[in-house]
Motif scaffolding. Structure first.
Motif, mmCIF file in Angstrom:
data_model
loop_
_atom_site.group_PDB
_atom_site.id
_atom_site.type_symbol
_atom_site.label_atom_id
_atom_site.label_comp_id
_atom_site.label_asym_id
_atom_site.label_seq_id
_atom_site.Cartn_x
_atom_site.Cartn_y
_atom_site.Cartn_z
ATOM 1 N N GLU A 83 1.055 -1.020 0.078
ATOM 2 C CA GLU A 83 -0.134 0.009 -0.079
ATOM 3 C C GLU A 83 0.953 1.302 -0.079
ATOM 4 N N SER A 84 0.652 2.007 -1.014
ATOM 5 C CA SER A 84 1.653 3.074 -1.121
ATOM 6 C C SER A 84 1.526 4.655 -0.881
ATOM 7 N N HIS A 85 0.215 4.630 -0.602
ATOM 8 C CA HIS A 85 -0.425 6.043 -0.822
ATOM 9 C C HIS A 85 -0.454 6.886 0.723
ATOM 10 N N VAL A 86 0.160 7.811 0.992
ATOM 11 C CA VAL A 86 0.535 8.352 2.467
ATOM 12 C C VAL A 86 -1.234 8.758 2.958
ATOM 13 N N ASP A 87 -1.750 9.432 2.039
ATOM 14 C CA ASP A 87 -3.122 9.993 2.189
ATOM 15 C C ASP A 87 -4.038 8.593 2.872
ATOM 16 N N ARG A 88 -3.999 7.832 2.168
ATOM 17 C CA ARG A 88 -4.738 6.703 2.450
ATOM 18 C C ARG A 88 -4.533 5.904 3.883
ATOM 19 N N PRO A 148 1.478 6.551 9.141
ATOM 20 C CA PRO A 148 1.351 5.140 9.014
ATOM 21 C C PRO A 148 1.954 4.560 7.811
ATOM 22 N N TYR A 149 1.876 5.040 6.734
ATOM 23 C CA TYR A 149 2.598 4.314 5.377
ATOM 24 C C TYR A 149 4.149 4.236 5.527
ATOM 25 N N SER A 150 4.762 5.336 5.864
ATOM 26 C CA SER A 150 6.206 5.240 6.027
ATOM 27 C C SER A 150 6.656 4.175 7.411
ATOM 28 N N CYS A 176 14.277 4.790 -2.163
ATOM 29 C CA CYS A 176 14.189 5.830 -3.263
ATOM 30 C C CYS A 176 13.246 7.063 -2.966
ATOM 31 N N SER A 177 13.480 8.079 -3.525
ATOM 32 C CA SER A 177 12.956 9.112 -3.495
ATOM 33 C C SER A 177 11.344 9.164 -4.406
ATOM 34 N N ASN A 178 10.921 10.360 -4.625
ATOM 35 C CA ASN A 178 9.685 10.401 -5.166
ATOM 36 C C ASN A 178 9.985 9.946 -6.911
ATOM 37 N N ASN A 179 8.956 8.804 -7.271
ATOM 38 C CA ASN A 179 9.076 8.620 -8.557
ATOM 39 C C ASN A 179 8.125 9.354 -9.439
ATOM 40 N N PRO A 186 -3.592 8.139 -10.763
ATOM 41 C CA PRO A 186 -3.591 9.728 -10.509
ATOM 42 C C PRO A 186 -4.026 9.951 -9.225
ATOM 43 N N GLU A 187 -3.784 9.231 -8.052
ATOM 44 C CA GLU A 187 -3.917 9.922 -6.637
ATOM 45 C C GLU A 187 -2.703 10.485 -6.430
ATOM 46 N N LYS A 188 -1.334 10.308 -6.818
ATOM 47 C CA LYS A 188 -0.187 10.894 -6.577
ATOM 48 C C LYS A 188 -0.069 12.336 -7.364
ATOM 49 N N LEU A 189 0.716 13.309 -6.885
ATOM 50 C CA LEU A 189 0.662 14.598 -7.243
ATOM 51 C C LEU A 189 0.937 14.705 -8.694
ATOM 52 N N PRO A 204 -5.589 20.720 -5.830
ATOM 53 C CA PRO A 204 -5.456 20.939 -4.405
ATOM 54 C C PRO A 204 -3.757 20.909 -4.210
ATOM 55 N N VAL A 205 -3.547 21.978 -3.486
ATOM 56 C CA VAL A 205 -2.013 22.066 -3.088
ATOM 57 C C VAL A 205 -2.228 22.102 -1.496
ATOM 58 N N TYR A 206 -1.482 21.185 -0.769
ATOM 59 C CA TYR A 206 -1.671 21.092 0.767
ATOM 60 C C TYR A 206 -0.715 21.966 1.520
HETATM 61 O O1 DAU Z 1 9.474 9.675 -1.143
HETATM 62 C C1 DAU Z 1 8.658 8.385 -1.728
HETATM 63 C C2 DAU Z 1 7.265 8.218 -1.470
HETATM 64 O O2 DAU Z 1 6.707 9.210 -2.524
HETATM 65 C C3 DAU Z 1 6.776 7.018 -1.797
HETATM 66 O O3 DAU Z 1 7.318 6.286 -0.759
HETATM 67 C C4 DAU Z 1 5.346 6.979 -1.675
HETATM 68 O O4 DAU Z 1 4.717 5.607 -2.065
HETATM 69 C C5 DAU Z 1 4.745 7.888 -2.919
HETATM 70 O O5 DAU Z 1 3.213 8.138 -2.623
HETATM 71 C C6 DAU Z 1 5.354 9.417 -2.421
HETATM 72 O O6 DAU Z 1 4.890 9.941 -1.297
HETATM 73 P P1 DAU Z 1 4.413 11.496 -1.191
HETATM 74 O O7 DAU Z 1 3.583 11.704 -0.114
HETATM 75 O O8 DAU Z 1 5.679 12.234 -1.221
HETATM 76 O O9 DAU Z 1 3.513 11.725 -2.577
HETATM 77 P P2 DAU Z 1 2.187 12.485 -3.074
HETATM 78 O O10 DAU Z 1 2.288 12.194 -4.492
HETATM 79 O O11 DAU Z 1 1.001 11.842 -2.452
HETATM 80 O O12 DAU Z 1 2.710 13.826 -2.414
HETATM 81 C C7 DAU Z 1 3.592 14.763 -3.207
HETATM 82 C C8 DAU Z 1 3.748 15.879 -2.545
HETATM 83 O O13 DAU Z 1 2.352 16.595 -2.925
HETATM 84 C C9 DAU Z 1 3.388 15.941 -0.756
HETATM 85 O O14 DAU Z 1 4.126 16.998 -0.248
HETATM 86 C C10 DAU Z 1 1.879 16.025 -0.739
HETATM 87 C C11 DAU Z 1 1.650 16.991 -1.975
HETATM 88 N N1 DAU Z 1 0.479 17.003 -2.324
HETATM 89 C C12 DAU Z 1 -0.204 15.774 -2.782
HETATM 90 C C13 DAU Z 1 -1.317 15.492 -3.465
HETATM 91 C C14 DAU Z 1 -1.921 14.130 -3.743
HETATM 92 C C15 DAU Z 1 -0.548 17.932 -2.734
HETATM 93 O O15 DAU Z 1 -0.177 19.025 -2.292
HETATM 94 N N2 DAU Z 1 -1.905 17.707 -3.198
HETATM 95 C C16 DAU Z 1 -2.279 16.609 -3.609
HETATM 96 O O16 DAU Z 1 -3.403 16.640 -4.085
#
Ligand code: DAU
Ligand code: NAD
Length: 341
Positions: A83-88, A148-150, A176-179, A186-189, A204-206
């Motif tokens: 399971e890979s998505h932090v928000d979930r 909880p993810y990490s 690894c860092s973000n791919n 499309p749940e990831k940024l 949405p920007v957090y």
């Molecule tokens: O660093 C590696 C990690 O990168 C992986 O281990 C995770 O599996 C992978 O999901 C990813 O985690 P992040 O939490 O960094 O990825 P995410 O795409 O969810 O979010 C990237 C950044 O963008 C984070 O700071 C939160 C922000 N964000 C994300 C979403 C989905 C927003 O501002 N708005 C959004 O709608």
């Protein structure tokens, strides 16, 4: 060589399967994936008739299913399944512990019993926690997971380490860092921005948008895993990253600009709970020991990625509508939502 790839219908796993079949013409891949919402057989369409690739729908936390698969004879395990998505994970931590911790332990037991030659755990920089404005994560950085993810990924990593120390299992852990790249859910940024912008929906920007992630093109990650799998010293951890730190707001603006969409789509929203401020990887060990370096620069990689999504709007539409799960119903007679995972 017979490689068991778990999670090979997900984003990075499917890219890795495609990469390995191309790079190693004599290898066979057994691809095991539970096909949760994140698993998509359409990512593997181009290798449907490749006899060196066998897909099995199975749950890594199911002891009997894993026993049956390992009994077929496996040389190497590369464990992407998670399971890979932090928000979930903030909404439902339980399934993260089940797959990322217990699933990893089930795989380790089977790997030990069948004496595989390498167990490679695909982990994440998020296990190190959050950085301040300076410094980078090295392999010696203490584990301080914040979500909880990490935390579940760190739990998996510690089990992998323990099976090496206690039982002598030959292992590596990669962090690894973000791919970014093709086939990301499309749940990831990045794919989320593209999908929403194409529909003229708010992005949405957090928080303040100034959190920093260190972006790596998925194929560079796959190449690093291939190297570690073959040449990594047993028991060692290898960080993977391409020194591409960007703020989230920079990523959003870059994608909108390339799509020709207005900045007025940007909507600042409530921050993610426990939101890590900054990730940054020091990849020196991987570079000096194994000679890895990234091939894709961020500026070109992000353009290619956006173009990929523009050229695969059918893929995106089927993911968004849920139609991508039709293959699963046809082939396995059950929907992803019906899975016991
Ligand atoms: O660093 C590696 C990690 O990168 C992986 O281990 C995770 O599996 C992978 O999901 C990813 O985690 P992040 O939490 O960094 O990825 P995410 O795409 O969810 O979010 C990237 C950044 O963008 C984070 O700071 C939160 C922000 N964000 C994300 C979403 C989905 C927003 O501002 N708005 C959004 O709608
Ligand atoms: P993803 O969510 O796209 O894919 C995960 C895959 O695992 C899916 O196909 C899913 O069906 C499968 N899966 C989930 N639970 C399972 C179970 N119990 N049994 C079998 N299969 C199961 O994830 P991703 O982004 O491709 O990440 C893959 C791995 O890489 C994960 O371990 C993740 O922690 C790690 N990672 C991801 C990133 C990133 O930026 N995406 C960065 C560093 C590390």
């Amino acid at each position: 060589m017979k490689i068991l790839v778990t999670g090979g219908a997900g984003f990075i796993g499917s890219n890795f399967v495609l990469y390995m079949l191309q790079e190693h013409p004599t290898y066979d891949i057994i691809n095991v994936d539970a096909l949760t919402y994140a698993g998509n057989l359409e990512n593997l369409k181009s290798i449907e008739s490749n006899i060196r690739h066998t897909f099995i729908q199975a749950d890594i936390a199911d002891v009997q299913q894993m026993e049956n698969i390992f009994a077929q004879g496996i040389d190497v395990v590369v464990n992407f399944a998670a399971e890979s998505h932090v928000d979930r994970s903030i909404l439902s931590p339980d399934v993260f512990v089940r797959t990322n911790v217990m699933g990893t332990q089930v795989l380790l037991d089977a790997a030990k019993k069948y004496q595989i030659t390498k167990f490679l755990q695909v982990s994440t920089d998020e296990v190190y926690g959050s950085l301040g404005p300076t410094g980078l994560f090295t392999e010696e950085t203490p584990l301080m997971p914040n979500s909880p993810y990490s935390a579940s990924k760190a739990g998996g990593d510690l089990l992998v380490r323990a099976y090496h120390e206690t039982f002598g299992l030959p292992v590596n852990i990669t962090r690894c860092s973000n791919n970014y790249g093709p086939f990301q859910f499309p749940e990831k940024l990045i794919p989320l921005i593209i999908a929403r912008a194409l529909n003229n929906e708010a992005i949405p920007v957090y928080g303040d948008g100034l959190n920093i992630r260190d972006w790596l093109y998925v194929e560079d990650h796959c190449r690093a895993i291939d190297l570690v799998m073959h040449q990594g010293r047993s028991g060692e951890v290898y960080n993977i990253g391409g020194n591409n730190e960007r703020t989230n707001i920079h990523i959003v603006e870059t994608v909108l600009e390339q799509l020709g969409k207005p900045a007025s789509l940007i909507q600042y929203v409530q921050d993610r709970l426990g939101h890590d401020r900054r990730y940054g990887i020091d990849p020196t060990k991987l570079q000096t020991e194994l000679g890895w370096k990234p091939v894709h620069h961020f500026e070109t990689g992000i353009k290619e990625t956006i173009n990929w999504y523009l050229n695969h709007q059918d893929w995106m539409a089927r993911v968004q509508s849920g139609a991508y799960q039709d293959d699963v119903k046809l082939q396995y007679g059950k929907q992803v939502g019906d899975s016991d995972v």
